[in-house]
Design an enzyme around this catalytic site. Structure first.
Site, short mmCIF file in Angstrom:
data_model
loop_
_atom_site.label_atom_id
_atom_site.label_comp_id
_atom_site.label_asym_id
_atom_site.label_seq_id
_atom_site.Cartn_x
_atom_site.Cartn_y
_atom_site.Cartn_z
N GLU A 223 5.39 -0.89 -0.56
CA GLU A 223 6.23 0.30 -0.68
C GLU A 223 7.68 -0.02 -0.30
O GLU A 223 8.28 0.63 0.57
CB GLU A 223 5.68 1.45 0.16
N GLU B 214 -3.46 0.67 -2.60
CA GLU B 214 -3.66 1.60 -1.49
C GLU B 214 -4.18 2.89 -2.09
O GLU B 214 -3.53 3.48 -2.95
CB GLU B 214 -2.33 1.83 -0.77
C1 GAL Z 1 1.38 4.30 2.89
C2 GAL Z 1 1.84 3.06 3.64
C3 GAL Z 1 0.87 2.68 4.73
C4 GAL Z 1 0.54 3.89 5.54
C5 GAL Z 1 -0.07 4.91 4.64
C6 GAL Z 1 -0.56 6.15 5.32
O1 GAL Z 1 2.38 4.91 2.22
O2 GAL Z 1 1.96 1.98 2.75
O3 GAL Z 1 1.45 1.69 5.53
O4 GAL Z 1 1.71 4.35 6.12
O5 GAL Z 1 0.91 5.29 3.70
O6 GAL Z 1 -1.09 7.05 4.38
#
Ligand code: GAL
Length: 872
Positions: free
Chosen positions: A476, A558
């Site tokens: 990100e 993710e």
């Molecule tokens: C994402 C990020 C992670 C964590 C996650 C929580 O955007 O890459 O490190 O913060 O959100 O939902």
């Protein structure tokens, strides 16, 4: 050659006559790698005690990066007296007797207390900030000092490490997740040496708990000045058939001496069995290579060998993670023992990234059933412990996980070794930001000076691991939308490719659009949350990426970000499959700071597992997912910043499974006969009220019985993954489910109403552990009623200790319960149960302990319990 050295050579030669080549290799002739973990003194300072800072130390640190700088500028060590040489703590004369005695790996912040001034909820509220000094004596032989190169290998120190030996600044490395090497040779002396290491952690240097201190292993390497360079071997297997595999080997030999040296390089390959034992004979030998290595120079020598009947590496259950080891010997002549022997574990496997089929390992599709995880180990903090990490991996395996994303930084080397031997595939990730920050003091401050060295050393360190299938050079990244971001991405891609053309690179993208310049740099499209659609009603952005990038593999780097507190259920229950968490009507208890464990709630950008699965299944080209996260972790306590730890884990911080463990298991292990009911069935306050019952099963249909009466048989509809009976009215007794697959009974589960808390049930994950002070036993204490049923909302204060005859053999390292709001320090032996459970981590109270220890748990008004552990 001086007299001592000649004698050593003759003795070794004598020994050689009786040893096979294998034994010689096992003895690692010529090279010693000694743990420096024991015997440190440590002190933490909340205000700077020495006037040193990165800006004063930087010019002396940068030369350490030279081996990893090709595009950038080689740095000369400045002339003159280095900073810090006059600081007390680096002098032999300084008395550190008032400092704390510690062994490494060590995380100075984990002992707390919580609510450390200036440390945010995001960073876990523990005192990770400040300057930390470590000191240790190091005794060196005359022969070592005269004839050897002496290296300090640090697997990880958080952060801005600067190292002095005998009052001389040796160098340093700022990135706290990097492994690095410093050459101690010029500053070493025979006899007693003083090694001093300064670390410096600013507040706001991370979005999560970074830990603090020398939190990974640290080594002294003694080797001939002519030796295999750091990470100096690289093995690839470009052609593989059932009959044979070609192995290409590059060995880089470095000469730290003052005269050029002619050497021969021999590398033999041995098969490793599941326990890591070598085959008695080599399965292949690379042709002997000769090279002349110039003084103060290095040279890379390439050779190739054929391995017959290769046993391939691949992830279970369809494949086996077979491993090999290459043993490289560098010799000056045929008769003397090797100057250096160096081992490279590796695997033989092919890899392809298919835009439609996904990841192919040995031509077999491997759908990524993955989780993202930070590096902390719950109540043990960031101090690396092999058993604690292994336990996590075992639990992930049990769930059906085959993939790990090392979010968002390089892991401990041992983690990748375990991924190799257990057969996980790994998305190995290095950065959470580049030149633009996410927090005030994060990596962006040093990106310009260090990114090339950090990236090259990361790839060289990890590229022999067969488990590593994808490099991720960012998560990100704030610059996803800009042209400058795409330019930096291209630079990082180019660095990656120059170090490893066999794998593809990527970054996790949450905001880059399909048509962006940034996305077009990526070899693989890795979507954070976009894979299932950001927000409850959004659908997957994967189809638009597929359209713009038809030839690239796409996966969810993710996914989910489901929130929950283990064992806490909040009513009413959302009828939707994914709901943004809010107050009581949206799964949140905003005053007690808990989120409902119905596993339907997420932050505004996240989703429940059900939604992710359905979007993955609707878009069959998606190559898999990495759930945020496998385990709860310290810091980032979304949605309740006052808490200490996250709500994102499928498994809580203590290692207790949340309900959705079984939802993932039902999808990822379709052949395992399983069914799981939620919630628990002890609701004296809900008699007569609607209390929805949900079931996760690998079956396709199930019938629910409430106190023996059918509440109906339901089938999973397309794109649904849980069976739900949302209008069940609670009455004490039992809920029972019978699951079916293809019409045939498949699995059952039941939940019974528990009575009053009566006693403690104590169990342990392994009955025997090594008595070495490092191996761990994880003891679970459950509050139970008179029939042994867990009392699901029990919060009794439990005291846990090692008692009886073996009392002095073992100790409680930490306790936990998985409650993100619990601010009791982790070392406390008294811990309130959270929803019926508490955990204690036990180890031997030092090295060489043998015998039985009894771990006892007591709580006021309850019958205590105990369990024995054998230290072997
Ligand atoms: C994402 C990020 C992670 C964590 C996650 C929580 O955007 O890459 O490190 O913060 O959100 O939902």
């Amino acid at each position: 050659m001086d007299g001592n050295f000649r004698l050593l050579g003759l003795l070794t030669l004598g020994l050689l006559l009786f040893l096979s080549p294998l034994d010689v290799a096992a003895a690692s002739a010529g090279r010693e790698r000694l743990s420096l973990n024991a015997g440190w003194k440590f002190s933490r300072f909340t205000s700077n005690p020495d006037q040193l800072s990165y800006s004063t130390l930087k010019a002396w640190m940068l030369p350490a990066a030279n081996d990893f700088v090709i595009r950038g500028k080689q740095q000369q060590r400045p002339s003159g007296t280095p900073p810090g040489n006059n600081v007390n703590y680096v002098q032999a004369s300084f008395s550190d007797s008032a400092w704390e005695s510690v062994n490494l790996p060590h995380d100075w912040a984990i002992k707390g207390p919580f609510n450390a001034p200036g440390v945010s909820g995001g960073m876990g509220r523990l005192p990770s900030n400040g300057v930390g000094w470590y000191r240790r004596k190091l005794t060196l032989d005359d022969a070592d000092v005269k004839a050897k190169s002496l290296f300090l290998d640090v697997d990880g120190a958080m952060s801005y490490a600067a190292v002095w030996l005998n009052g001389n600044l040796v160098g340093g490395w700022p990135f706290g997740y990097a492994s690095f090497r410093l050459d101690l040779t010029p500053y070493a002396k025979a006899g007693e040496n003083i090694l001093a290491i300064r670390l410096d952690n600013a507040v706001e240097n991370s979005r999560w708990y970074p830990g603090a201190g020398i939190y990974r292993n640290i080594w002294l390497v003694k080797v001939d000045p002519v030796h295999v360079r750091q990470y100096g071997t690289w093995i690839t297997t470009p052609t593989i058939s059932a009959q044979s595999a070609t192995a290409n080997l590059a060995v880089t030999v470095e000469n730290k001496g003052t005269a050029s040296k002619e050497v021969s390089i021999v590398t033999r390959i041995y098969a490793l069995d599941a326990a890591g034992q070598r085959s008695p004979d080599a399965v292949a030998t690379f042709p002997t290579a000769k090279a002349t290595i110039a003084a103060a120079g290095f040279q890379t020598v390439n050779t190739s060998a054929t391995i017959p009947n290769p046993q391939l590496w691949g992830p279970p259950p369809a494949q086996k993670p077979n491993m090999y080891v290459a043993v490289t010997a560098i010799s000056a002549s045929d008769t003397e023992s090797p100057l250096d022997t160096y081992e490279t574990p590796f695997g033989i496997r092919s890899i392809a990234y298919d835009p439609d089929k996904g990841l192919l390992i040995n031509n077999q599709k491997v759908y990524a059933q993955g989780t993202c995880n930070h590096h902390d180990l719950g109540s043990l903090g960031s101090a690396f412990n092999t058993r604690a990490a292994q336990r996590q991996l075992e639990m992930l395996k049990e769930m059906g996980t085959n993939a790990l994303r090392t979010s968002h930084n390089p892991p401990a080397p041992e983690l990748l070794a375990m991924a190799d031997s257990m057969g996980f595939i790994v998305m190995d990730e290095i950065f959470d930001c580049w030149a633009n920050r996410k927090t005030t003091n994060d990596f962006h401050l040093i990106f310009a000076d260090w990114h090339e060295a950090d990236l090259r050393s990361f790839v060289r360190r990890d590229r022999n691991h067969p488990s590593v299938v994808v490099w991720s050079y960012g998560n990100e990244i704030p610059d996803q939308g800009s042209a400058a971001g795409a330019t930096t991405a291209q630079e990082l891609e180019d660095i990656l490719k120059s170090e490893d053309p066999t794998r593809l690179g990527t970054t996790g993208m949450n905001s880059a659009s399909a048509g962006s310049a940034f996305a077009s740099v990526m070899d693989i499209i890795s979507l954070n949350y976009q894979g299932e659609g950001i927000g409850p009603s959004a659908s997957s952005a994967a189809p638009s990426f597929k359209k713009s990038h038809p030839n690239k593999m796409i996966w969810s780097s993710e996914s989910a970000s489901t929130l929950s507190s283990r064992g806490t259920y909040i009513f009413p229950v959302s009828s939707a499959l994914s709901t943004t968490v809010g107050g009581a009507t949206a799964g949140g208890n905003n005053s007690a700071l808990y989120v409902s464990a119905y596993d339907l709630y997420a932050p505004s950008w996240g989703s429940s597992p059900d939604k992710v699965f359905s979007q993955q299944d609707r878009n069959g080209f998606i190559a898999g997912e990495f759930v945020w996260t496998g385990f709860d972790y310290l810091g980032e306590p979304t949605p309740y910043d006052k808490s200490r730890s996250s709500y994102f884990g499928i498994i809580d911080l203590a290692g207790f499974k949340k309900d959705r463990f079984y939802l993932y298991q039902s999808r990822w292990r379709p052949d395992l006969k399983m069914a799981h009911i939620l919630p628990h069935w002890t609701w004296p306050d809900r008699v007569g009220q609607v209390t929805p019952v949900h079931v996760f099963t690998s079956g396709d249909e199930a019938e629910l019985f409430v106190n023996g009466k059918s509440a109906g048989r339901k089938k999973k509809a397309q794109y649904t993954y849980r069976l739900r009976w949302d209008d069940v009215v609670y009455a004490p007794g039992e809920v029972r489910v019978v699951a079916y697959k293809g019409g045939v009974e498949w699995a059952t589960d039941s939940k019974k109403t528990a009575g009053e808390a009566a006693g403690l049930k104590v169990t342990v994950d392994r009955a025997t552990i090594r008595g070495d002070g490092s191996d761990l036993a994880f003891v679970t204490v459950a509050v139970v009623d008179k029939d042994g049923e867990v009392v699901p909302r029990a919060a009794n204060a439990v005291t846990i200790g090692v008692v009886g005859k073996g009392e002095d053999l073992g100790e409680v390292v930490s306790t936990d319960n998985g409650d993100p709001t619990d601010m009791t320090v982790f070392q406390s032996r008294t811990r309130k149960a959270f929803n019926g459970l508490a955990l204690a981590v036990i180890r031997a109270s030092g090295e060489g302990k043998k015998g039985e220890v009894v771990v006892e748990a007591t709580a006021q008004g309850l019958k205590g319990g105990n369990v024995s552990i054998l230290l072997a």
